[in-house]
Design a protein around this motif. Sequence first.
Motif, PDB file in Angstrom:
ATOM      1  N   MET A  27       0.849  -1.187   0.000  1.00  0.00           N
ATOM      2  CA  MET A  27       0.000   0.000   0.000  1.00  0.00           C
ATOM      3  C   MET A  27       0.889   1.243   0.000  1.00  0.00           C
ATOM      4  SD  MET A  27      -3.157   0.768   2.475  1.00  0.00           S
ATOM      5  CE  MET A  27      -4.457   1.628   1.703  1.00  0.00           C
ATOM      6  N   ASP A  28       0.514   2.213  -0.792  1.00  0.00           N
ATOM      7  CA  ASP A  28       1.259   3.461  -0.898  1.00  0.00           C
ATOM      8  C   ASP A  28       1.130   4.248   0.401  1.00  0.00           C
ATOM      9  OD1 ASP A  28       2.327   5.919  -1.505  1.00  0.00           O
ATOM     10  OD2 ASP A  28       1.123   6.239  -3.293  1.00  0.00           O
ATOM     11  N   PRO A  29       2.254   4.494   1.115  1.00  0.00           N
ATOM     12  CA  PRO A  29       2.157   5.204   2.399  1.00  0.00           C
ATOM     13  C   PRO A  29       1.723   6.657   2.234  1.00  0.00           C
ATOM     14  CG  PRO A  29       4.446   4.875   1.781  1.00  0.00           C
ATOM     15  CD  PRO A  29       3.608   4.128   0.771  1.00  0.00           C
ATOM     16  N   ASP A  30       1.824   7.215   1.027  1.00  0.00           N
ATOM     17  CA  ASP A  30       1.445   8.614   0.794  1.00  0.00           C
ATOM     18  C   ASP A  30       0.042   8.750   0.205  1.00  0.00           C
ATOM     19  OD1 ASP A  30       3.905   9.543   1.698  1.00  0.00           O
ATOM     20  OD2 ASP A  30       4.815   9.183  -0.260  1.00  0.00           O
ATOM     21  N   HIS A  31      -0.717   7.659   0.181  1.00  0.00           N
ATOM     22  CA  HIS A  31      -2.047   7.709  -0.430  1.00  0.00           C
ATOM     23  C   HIS A  31      -2.971   8.673   0.305  1.00  0.00           C
ATOM     24  CE1 HIS A  31      -5.125   6.305  -3.135  1.00  0.00           C
ATOM     25  NE2 HIS A  31      -5.930   6.100  -2.116  1.00  0.00           N
ATOM     26  N   ALA A  32      -2.891   8.721   1.615  1.00  0.00           N
ATOM     27  CA  ALA A  32      -3.698   9.652   2.406  1.00  0.00           C
ATOM     28  C   ALA A  32      -2.779  10.719   2.979  1.00  0.00           C
ATOM     29  CB  ALA A  32      -4.414   8.920   3.534  1.00  0.00           C
ATOM     30  N   SER A  79      -9.402   0.038 -19.390  1.00  0.00           N
ATOM     31  CA  SER A  79     -10.787   0.462 -19.170  1.00  0.00           C
ATOM     32  C   SER A  79     -10.902   1.783 -18.415  1.00  0.00           C
ATOM     33  CB  SER A  79     -11.554  -0.632 -18.420  1.00  0.00           C
ATOM     34  OG  SER A  79     -10.938  -0.882 -17.170  1.00  0.00           O
ATOM     35  N   GLY A  80      -9.812   2.580 -18.388  1.00  0.00           N
ATOM     36  CA  GLY A  80      -9.934   3.843 -17.684  1.00  0.00           C
ATOM     37  C   GLY A  80      -8.712   4.735 -17.764  1.00  0.00           C
ATOM     38  N   ARG A  81      -8.885   5.937 -17.251  1.00  0.00           N
ATOM     39  CA  ARG A  81      -7.830   6.948 -17.179  1.00  0.00           C
ATOM     40  C   ARG A  81      -8.020   7.726 -15.879  1.00  0.00           C
ATOM     41  NH1 ARG A  81      -7.657   4.379 -21.049  1.00  0.00           N
ATOM     42  NH2 ARG A  81      -7.132   4.871 -23.200  1.00  0.00           N
ATOM     43  N   SER A  82      -6.939   8.343 -15.409  1.00  0.00           N
ATOM     44  CA  SER A  82      -7.059   9.238 -14.268  1.00  0.00           C
ATOM     45  C   SER A  82      -6.145  10.443 -14.467  1.00  0.00           C
ATOM     46  CB  SER A  82      -6.754   8.517 -12.949  1.00  0.00           C
ATOM     47  OG  SER A  82      -5.402   8.105 -12.905  1.00  0.00           O
ATOM     48  N   TRP A  83      -6.546  11.546 -13.836  1.00  0.00           N
ATOM     49  CA  TRP A  83      -5.803  12.803 -13.875  1.00  0.00           C
ATOM     50  C   TRP A  83      -5.722  13.320 -12.450  1.00  0.00           C
ATOM     51  CZ3 TRP A  83      -9.641  11.318 -17.121  1.00  0.00           C
ATOM     52  CH2 TRP A  83      -9.354  11.261 -18.485  1.00  0.00           C
ATOM     53  N   SER A  84      -4.600  13.957 -12.096  1.00  0.00           N
ATOM     54  CA  SER A  84      -4.447  14.472 -10.744  1.00  0.00           C
ATOM     55  C   SER A  84      -4.052  15.947 -10.760  1.00  0.00           C
ATOM     56  CB  SER A  84      -3.398  13.664  -9.972  1.00  0.00           C
ATOM     57  OG  SER A  84      -2.126  13.804 -10.574  1.00  0.00           O
ATOM     58  N   ASN A  85      -4.439  16.600  -9.671  1.00  0.00           N
ATOM     59  CA  ASN A  85      -4.064  17.984  -9.423  1.00  0.00           C
ATOM     60  C   ASN A  85      -3.834  18.079  -7.922  1.00  0.00           C
ATOM     61  OD1 ASN A  85      -3.776  20.737  -9.131  1.00  0.00           O
ATOM     62  ND2 ASN A  85      -5.479  21.247 -10.468  1.00  0.00           N
ATOM     63  N   GLY A  86      -2.578  18.141  -7.520  1.00  0.00           N
ATOM     64  CA  GLY A  86      -2.271  18.090  -6.097  1.00  0.00           C
ATOM     65  C   GLY A  86      -2.726  16.767  -5.518  1.00  0.00           C
ATOM     66  N   PRO A  87      -3.392  16.801  -4.371  1.00  0.00           N
ATOM     67  CA  PRO A  87      -3.803  15.559  -3.723  1.00  0.00           C
ATOM     68  C   PRO A  87      -5.124  14.992  -4.260  1.00  0.00           C
ATOM     69  CG  PRO A  87      -4.423  17.391  -2.357  1.00  0.00           C
ATOM     70  CD  PRO A  87      -3.670  17.971  -3.539  1.00  0.00           C
ATOM     71  N   THR A  88      -5.729  15.665  -5.237  1.00  0.00           N
ATOM     72  CA  THR A  88      -7.033  15.236  -5.751  1.00  0.00           C
ATOM     73  C   THR A  88      -6.875  14.621  -7.137  1.00  0.00           C
ATOM     74  OG1 THR A  88      -8.100  17.027  -4.540  1.00  0.00           O
ATOM     75  CG2 THR A  88      -9.369  16.026  -6.320  1.00  0.00           C
ATOM     76  N   TYR A  89      -7.610  13.552  -7.382  1.00  0.00           N
ATOM     77  CA  TYR A  89      -7.586  12.990  -8.731  1.00  0.00           C
ATOM     78  C   TYR A  89      -8.987  12.597  -9.177  1.00  0.00           C
ATOM     79  CZ  TYR A  89      -7.227   8.263  -6.583  1.00  0.00           C
ATOM     80  OH  TYR A  89      -7.429   7.111  -5.863  1.00  0.00           O
ATOM     81  N   ILE A  90      -9.141  12.537 -10.490  1.00  0.00           N
ATOM     82  CA  ILE A  90     -10.419  12.189 -11.112  1.00  0.00           C
ATOM     83  C   ILE A  90     -10.182  11.005 -12.035  1.00  0.00           C
ATOM     84  CG2 ILE A  90     -12.255  12.967 -12.666  1.00  0.00           C
ATOM     85  CD1 ILE A  90     -11.920  15.749 -11.426  1.00  0.00           C
ATOM     86  N   ASP A 115      -2.883  16.420   6.076  1.00  0.00           N
ATOM     87  CA  ASP A 115      -2.958  17.874   5.878  1.00  0.00           C
ATOM     88  C   ASP A 115      -4.190  18.275   5.062  1.00  0.00           C
ATOM     89  OD1 ASP A 115      -0.633  18.257   7.317  1.00  0.00           O
ATOM     90  OD2 ASP A 115       0.646  18.336   5.524  1.00  0.00           O
ATOM     91  N   TYR A 116      -4.766  17.321   4.349  1.00  0.00           N
ATOM     92  CA  TYR A 116      -5.947  17.597   3.522  1.00  0.00           C
ATOM     93  C   TYR A 116      -7.203  16.941   4.088  1.00  0.00           C
ATOM     94  CZ  TYR A 116      -2.757  19.546   0.132  1.00  0.00           C
ATOM     95  OH  TYR A 116      -1.820  20.334  -0.489  1.00  0.00           O
ATOM     96  N   ALA A 117      -7.213  16.656   5.362  1.00  0.00           N
ATOM     97  CA  ALA A 117      -8.368  16.024   6.000  1.00  0.00           C
ATOM     98  C   ALA A 117      -9.632  16.822   5.677  1.00  0.00           C
ATOM     99  CB  ALA A 117      -8.173  15.933   7.504  1.00  0.00           C
TER     100      ALA A 117
END
Length: 138
Positions: A1-6, A48-59, A9-11
């Motif tokens: 698991m990625d330790p930086d996933h959460a 079957s998909g794509r994702s894009w990120s901006n800072g800590p948020t992704y779509i 600071d952005y709670a």
Amino acid sequence: MDPDHADPDYAGHLHHVELCTADLAASVDFWGWFLDEFGYERKNEWNSGRSWSNGPTYIVVKEAGNSDHPFDRLASGLNHLEFHAESREQVNKLTTDIRERADSRVLYEDQHPYAGDYYALYCEVPEGIKIEIVGPNE
């Protein structure tokens, strides 16, 4: 698991949104263009998909497992997504761009850009999802 996933600071901030689509190519075309306008960068790509990120948020845009139930923003569930614009000029540019695209349309043309109580673009994008882009007060 990625330790930086959460990131504590952005709670309370939005972590990510997943949008399901019956037409991946059309959705990737629209969302890739749109998210690029807001500084999102391509994060991941798979069959079957794509994702894009901006800072800590992704779509994420991914193929729907069951496309027999089309999206209806007026039914129970998601109504719309709203994005902050950096300026009224950005709202105006995106309005022009949406009008030129065949896969989306400006909503409430007769009230634009004040269809709400603020300066914004309201539009419907592929598969009927409504998005709003709100500009600063001045």
